[in-house]
Write an enzyme that holds these catalytic residues in place. Structure first.
Site, PDB file in Angstrom:
ATOM      1  N   HIS A  49      46.732  13.384 135.814  1.00 37.30           N
ATOM      2  CA  HIS A  49      47.476  13.027 137.014  1.00 37.30           C
ATOM      3  C   HIS A  49      46.673  13.295 138.279  1.00 37.30           C
ATOM      4  O   HIS A  49      46.772  12.540 139.250  1.00 37.30           O
ATOM      5  CB  HIS A  49      48.791  13.817 137.047  1.00 37.30           C
ATOM      6  CG  HIS A  49      49.792  13.288 138.022  1.00 37.30           C
ATOM      7  ND1 HIS A  49      50.433  12.083 137.859  1.00 37.30           N
ATOM      8  CD2 HIS A  49      50.260  13.801 139.192  1.00 37.30           C
ATOM      9  CE1 HIS A  49      51.257  11.873 138.872  1.00 37.30           C
ATOM     10  NE2 HIS A  49      51.174  12.898 139.692  1.00 37.30           N
ATOM     11  N   HIS A  95      56.555   8.085 139.849  1.00 41.69           N
ATOM     12  CA  HIS A  95      57.303   9.310 139.595  1.00 41.69           C
ATOM     13  C   HIS A  95      58.120   9.090 138.335  1.00 41.69           C
ATOM     14  O   HIS A  95      59.331   9.290 138.304  1.00 41.69           O
ATOM     15  CB  HIS A  95      58.180   9.683 140.797  1.00 41.69           C
ATOM     16  CG  HIS A  95      57.949  11.081 141.273  1.00 41.69           C
ATOM     17  ND1 HIS A  95      58.949  11.920 141.689  1.00 41.69           N
ATOM     18  CD2 HIS A  95      56.810  11.811 141.378  1.00 41.69           C
ATOM     19  CE1 HIS A  95      58.440  13.097 142.049  1.00 41.69           C
ATOM     20  NE2 HIS A  95      57.145  13.044 141.868  1.00 41.69           N
ATOM     21  N   HIS A  97      57.881  10.383 134.907  1.00 46.48           N
ATOM     22  CA  HIS A  97      58.394  11.483 134.095  1.00 46.48           C
ATOM     23  C   HIS A  97      59.507  12.259 134.802  1.00 46.48           C
ATOM     24  O   HIS A  97      60.555  12.529 134.194  1.00 46.48           O
ATOM     25  CB  HIS A  97      57.252  12.427 133.694  1.00 46.48           C
ATOM     26  CG  HIS A  97      56.416  11.908 132.563  1.00 46.48           C
ATOM     27  ND1 HIS A  97      56.174  10.574 132.361  1.00 46.48           N
ATOM     28  CD2 HIS A  97      55.762  12.555 131.561  1.00 46.48           C
ATOM     29  CE1 HIS A  97      55.410  10.410 131.291  1.00 46.48           C
ATOM     30  NE2 HIS A  97      55.150  11.605 130.784  1.00 46.48           N
ATOM     31  N   ARG A 116      54.683  10.776 152.763  1.00 46.43           N
ATOM     32  CA  ARG A 116      53.772  11.770 153.332  1.00 46.43           C
ATOM     33  C   ARG A 116      52.317  11.323 153.208  1.00 46.43           C
ATOM     34  O   ARG A 116      51.496  11.595 154.092  1.00 46.43           O
ATOM     35  CB  ARG A 116      53.994  13.132 152.665  1.00 46.43           C
ATOM     36  CG  ARG A 116      55.334  13.748 153.024  1.00 46.43           C
ATOM     37  CD  ARG A 116      55.451  15.196 152.589  1.00 46.43           C
ATOM     38  NE  ARG A 116      55.446  15.365 151.150  1.00 46.43           N
ATOM     39  CZ  ARG A 116      56.503  15.221 150.366  1.00 46.43           C
ATOM     40  NH1 ARG A 116      57.675  14.857 150.887  1.00 46.43           N
ATOM     41  NH2 ARG A 116      56.414  15.414 149.061  1.00 46.43           N
ATOM     42  N   GLY A 529      45.743   3.615 144.956  1.00 46.95           N
ATOM     43  CA  GLY A 529      46.762   3.448 143.935  1.00 46.95           C
ATOM     44  C   GLY A 529      46.953   4.695 143.109  1.00 46.95           C
ATOM     45  O   GLY A 529      46.658   5.807 143.541  1.00 46.95           O
TER      46      GLY A 529
END
Length: 740
Positions: A49, A95, A97, A116, A529
Site C-alpha cells: 500500500h 479505500h 478494505h 487532503r 494514482g
C-alpha cells in the site's frame, strides 16, 4: 516490552506483514536487530500500500510526462496546466478494505484522505467523483454496503462543501466479498501556489495540525496489503472515523496560509499515518527528522510510540515551517479552532529519530523507509481461463427487442443512479452534475471549465486485460470529449487480486500495457494514482478493475455539452461502425448469467480520429448533444439520451436504419445491443445539418428527435422497438430503488 530477540525468535515481524527476507533486509540496513517500534515502521512503509513493491515495475510502463504536466507521480496529487496561470490538481485513491469492514466510515475517510492530498498541494478542491463496485443486489449484505458507502461519501463530501459531480456504480458477483470504493478529487491552483511535501532547512520546526491521535487504523497500510478475510480484518484495530467539520476547517485554514513564504512543505498523514508523512517529507528533502511524541495530541491514554507512529486517525497534517515562525502558524490555526503543535525539527543526518517519554524509541534512515523497500518482479503466467473463454462463441440473437431493452435498462449497472446522485450536493460552479457522460465544473474567473470522469469495465479486462485496459482509457476520453472537453491527463486506480498469483500478476501487466498504449495515443499521461492489490475474499479475486480517472479542459463554456436530446426536429447521427461484439456485454450477462468470448476490439487510432471529429464539431457549435455508446449498446444509449435530469419526457426519437450498412455481419441484435467501441450518438440542429455532414465525411442521419414522447426504432423497414419514454424512465429510473 518485546525485545528484538523475542521479535526474531517468535517471528513477530510476520504478524506485521513482513517476510523473513524483508526482515533480514531491514537488519542489514540498520546493522542490528530492529526493535518492536522499528519493525512496525518497516512493515508499514514496506507494505504494498505504501511502497508499491510489487507494482513498481508495472507502473514504470506508464507515460508520465506531457506538455501540460506540471507535476507527475510522486507528490500528493498530479498537476496539469489549464492556461491563464492556473492548473488542475487531481488524484484517485482506493479505500476498499476499510469499506468492506465499516462501509460508512471507510467510504467517508476515503473522501477525506483524497481531499487532503489535493489541498495539501495548495489547490482549492472543486469537485469529487467516485468509482464503486458491489456484488449483486440480491442480498441484504450487499444492499447494506451499497447504502452505507453512498451515505458515507455523501455526508463527507457535503459536509466539506465539495460537490460530487460524477462517478460510476457497477454490480457483479465477483465484488460481493470485496467491494471497491475509489474516490477522486479535482482542485484548482495558481502555478505559483503549488506546494510539495518536502522537509528542508536544518533546524526548521515540524508542526502537527488537526485532530488528536488515537489507536484507530494502526497497521492500516498492512491491512490493505493482504487478502480480505476474517483474520486479516483483525490486523486493523478499527477503521478510522471521519469528521467533515474538522476537515472543512483544515481546508479553509491551509488554503488561507499556502502563500506564506515561511511554509516549507506540507503533507497529509494518510496511509501509515505519522511515519509515512514524516519520512517521505524528509526523504524528498534529503534531510532527517527528530520527533518528540510527547507533544503529539492524543485522545487515548498510554499510547505507545508504535501506536502513535502508525495510527491512521483522520484529519491530520504535517508541515515544516521556517525556524522562528512557528508561533505565527500556531496562532493562525488557533483562529480556525485547530490544534497546531511543534513535534520535532528537521535535521541534517538523514535519520528518523523518534523520542517518547525521554527515550529514543526508533532510529532509522528516512530513505530506508521511504525509498529502500524491496522491489519484486513477480512471476507472470497467462491466466488458465483466458484461452478457454476466448474460444467460446459469444454471438447472440434475440427476437423480442422491446422486452430486451427494458430488461437491460433495469440492470443495476445500467439503470439510473439518481438514487445515489440526489444525495450529493452541487454548488454554483457545477455546470453539469452527475448523470451525464462527465461532470463539469466551472473555473472561476475564466471562461473555462473542467470535465471529469471515472471509467472501467472490469468484465472486458477479465476477458482480455490488454484490450480492457485500452478500452478503460478510451471510454474515459469519450466521456470527456462528449462533454465538450479536450482530455488532459489520467489518474488511475489499479484494483486487482493478489500479486502472489502469477495469473493475477499477468492481468496487471497486460492491463498496464493497454493503458499505457492508450494514454500515449490520446496524449493523456498518467500523473498519479493508486494501486490496490489483494482484493480477494475466500480465495476468489475480483475482476481486474483498473479505474481510469480523467480530467479534460472545456476551453469555452459555450462548448459544454450533455448527452440529452434538446429539440424536436434535430437530426440523430450514429458515429462509428458497429460489429457483432457481445463478449463481456450486458446482454451476454443478462442472457447467460456469465461472461465469455472476446471483449470488443478497439483501434486506438480510429478512436482518436472519431473523438477529434466530435470535439471539433462541438467547438464549431454544430452538435446539440453527444453521448458515447457503452454498456448495453446503441438501444440503451439512445434511451438514455431521452431521459434528462429535469424529468421532461416530452421528447422522443424516430430511428430508421438499414443495419446491413452499419457494419460487417451486423444483425438487428448487434445493431441494438452490441458494445462495439468508438461510437457516439449525436444530435444536430437542422440549420447545422449540411455543415456537420460535410465535416463528418458525408455521413447521413439515422433518425430525428420527435415531440411524441416515444422511442421508435425501425430496422430494415421493420419495427424493432416502440416504447413510450415514460415506460423507459419507469424501468430505468426506478430499478435501484426497487432493489433497495
Amino acid at each position: 516490552m518485546i525485545s528484538p530477540q523475542q521479535i526474531e525468535e517468535q517471528k513477530i515481524y510476520t504478524q506485521m506483514g513482513m517476510t523473513e527476507q524483508e526482515y533480514d533486509r531491514a537488519k542489514v540496513i540498520m546493522g542490528r536487530q530492529p526493535n518492536y517500534t522499528e519493525v512496525g515502521l518497516f512493515s508499514a512503509m514496506w507494505s504494498e500500500h505504501c511502497s508499491y513493491k510489487n507494482s513498481k515495475p508495472v507502473l514504470r510502463k506508464f507515460p508520465t510526462e506531457g506538455e501540460h504536466v506540471l507535476q507527475g507521480p510522486g507528490e500528493g496529487a498530479g498537476v496539469v496546466d489549464i492556461g491563464d496561470g492556473l492548473a488542475a490538481v487531481f488524484k484517485i485513491e482506493s479505500h476498499n478494505h476499510p469499506s468492506a469492514v465499516e462501509p460508512y466510515a471507510g467510504a467517508a475517510t476515503g473522501v477525506g484522505g483524497i481531499l487532503r492530498d489535493v489541498f495539501s498541494m495548495g489547490a482549492i478542491p472543486v469537485a469529487a467523483l467516485n468509482s464503486l463496485r458491489f456484488g449483486e443486489m440480491d442480498n441484504d449484505r450487499t444492499k447494506f454496503l451499497f447504502k452505507e458507502v453512498v451515505r458515507g461519501i455523501a455526508d463527507y463530501g457535503n459536509g466539506v462543501k465539495v460537490p460530487t459531480i460524477g462517478g460510476e456504480v457497477c454490480f457483479d458477483p465477483c465484488y460481493a466479498g470485496n467491494p471497491l470504493v475509489n474516490a477522486m478529487v479535482v482542485g484548482i491552483v495558481k502555478h505559483g501556489g503549488i506546494k510539495k511535501g518536502v522537509a528542508k532547512g536544518v533546524g526548521n520546526p515540524v508542526l502537527y495540525v488537526g485532530g488528536a491521535t488515537g489507536r484507530d487504523g494502526v497497521q492500516g497500510a498492512s491491512f490493505a496489503s493482504t487478502e480480505l478475510s476474517e483474520e486479516s480484518k483483525k490486523i486493523s484495530s478499527s477503521v478510522p472515523e471521519g469528521n467533515p467539520a474538522l476537515e472543512k476547517k483544515l481546508i479553509d485554514s491551509f488554503l488561507a496560509i499556502m502563500d506564506n513564504r515561511n511554509l516549507v512543505g506540507v503533507q497529509d498523514m494518510g496511509a501509515a499515518g505519522l511515519i509515512s508523512s514524516s519520512c517521505e517529507m524528509a526523504s524528498k528533502g534529503g534531510t532527517g527528522m527528530e520527533l518528540n511524541l510527547d507533544n503529539v495530541p492524543q485522545r487515548e491514554e498510554n499510547m505507545t510510540a508504535y501506536e502513535m507512529m502508525l495510527s491512521e486517525s483522520q484529519e491530520r497534517m504535517l508541515m515544516v515551517v521556517k525556524e522562528g515562525t512557528e508561533q505565527e502558524f500556531i496562532t493562525h490555526f488557533a483562529g480556525y479552532g485547530l490544534t497546531a503543535v511543534v513535534i520535532g525539527k528537521v535535521t541534517d543526518d538523514g535519520l528518523m529519530k523518534i523520542y517518547h517519554e525521554g527515550k529514543l524509541e526508533a532510529e532509522v534512515r528516512a530513505d530506508a523507509l521511504a525509498e529502500s523497500a524491496p522491489e519484486y518482479r513477480k512471476p507472470s503466467r497467462e491466466a488458465a481461463y483466458y484461452s478457454e473463454l476466448k474460444a467460446r462463441d459469444a454471438e447472440i440473437n434475440v427476437t423480442d427487442f422491446n422486452q430486451t431493452l427494458l430488461n437491460l435498462l433495469g440492470q443495476p449497472t445500467i439503470a439510473s443512479k439518481r438514487w445515489v446522485y440526489k444525495q450529493f450536493d452541487t454548488d454554483k460552479n457545477t455546470a453539469v452534475p452527475a448523470g451525464s457522460d462527465a461532470g463539469v465544473v466551472l473555473v472561476e474567473g475564466t471562461n473555462k471549465a473542467l470535465a471529469a470522469t471515472t471509467d472501467c469495465n472490469g468484465r472486458y479486462v477479465y476477458l482480455d486485460p490488454q484490450i480492457g485496459g485500452k478500452i478503460a482509457v478510451a471510454e474515459a476520453a469519450r466521456n470527456i470529449v462528449a462533454s465538450g472537453a479536450r482530455p488532459l491527463a489520467v489518474t488511475d486506480n489499479l484494483n486487482f487480486g493478489s500479486p502472489e498469483n502469477p495469473e493475477i500478476f499477468w492481468q496487471l501487466q497486460k492491463a498496464a500495457d493497454g493503458i499505457s498504449e492508450a494514454c500515449l495515443t490520446f496524449g493523456t499521461p498518467v500523473i498519479g494514482g493508486n494501486v490496490s492489490l489483494y482484493n480477494e475474499h475466500g480465495g476468489t479475486a475480483i475482476y481486474p478493475t483498473p479505474v481510469i480517472g480523467m480530467v479534460g479542459l472545456v476551453e469555452d463554456v459555450k462548448h459544454i455539452t450533455t448527452q440529452y436530446f434538446k429539440n424536436a426536429g434535430d437530426f440523430i447521427y450514429l458515429l462509428g461502425d458497429t460489429k457483432p461484439e457481445f463478449g463481456g456485454s450486458e446482454l451476454q450477462k443478462l442472457t447467460y448469467d456469465e461472461i465469455f468470448g472476446e471483449p470488443p476490439l478497439i483501434n486506438l487510432q480510429k478512436e482518436r480520429d472519431i473523438q477529434s471529429l466530435v470535439l471539433a464539431a462541438i467547438q464549431k457549435g454544430l452538435i446539440a448533444s453527444a453521448h458515447d455508446i457503452s454498456e448495453g449498446g446503441f438501444a440503451v444509449a439512445i434511451a438514455e439520451c431521452l431521459m434528462p435530469s429535469d424529468n421532461d419526457y416530452s421528447l422522443g426519437a424516430d430511428v430508421f436504419a438499414d443495419v446491413f450498412t452499419a457494419g460487417e455481419n451486423v444483425t438487428p441484435t448487434a445493431f441494438l445491443f452490441s458494445e462495439t467501441q468508438s461510437r457516439f450518438i449525436v444530435s444536430v440542429s437542422p440549420k447545422d445539418k449540411d455543415v456537420f455532414e460535410e465535416l463528418a465525411g458525408g455521413i447521413s442521419p439515422i433518425g430525428s428527435v420527435t415531440s411524441d414522447g416515444n422511442l421508435d426504432i425501425e430496422l430494415n423497414e421493420e419495427k424493432a422497438v416502440s416504447i413510450p419514454v415514460k415506460i423507459l424512465q419507469d424501468i430505468w429510473g426506478g430499478a435501484i430503488e426497487c432493489l433497495l
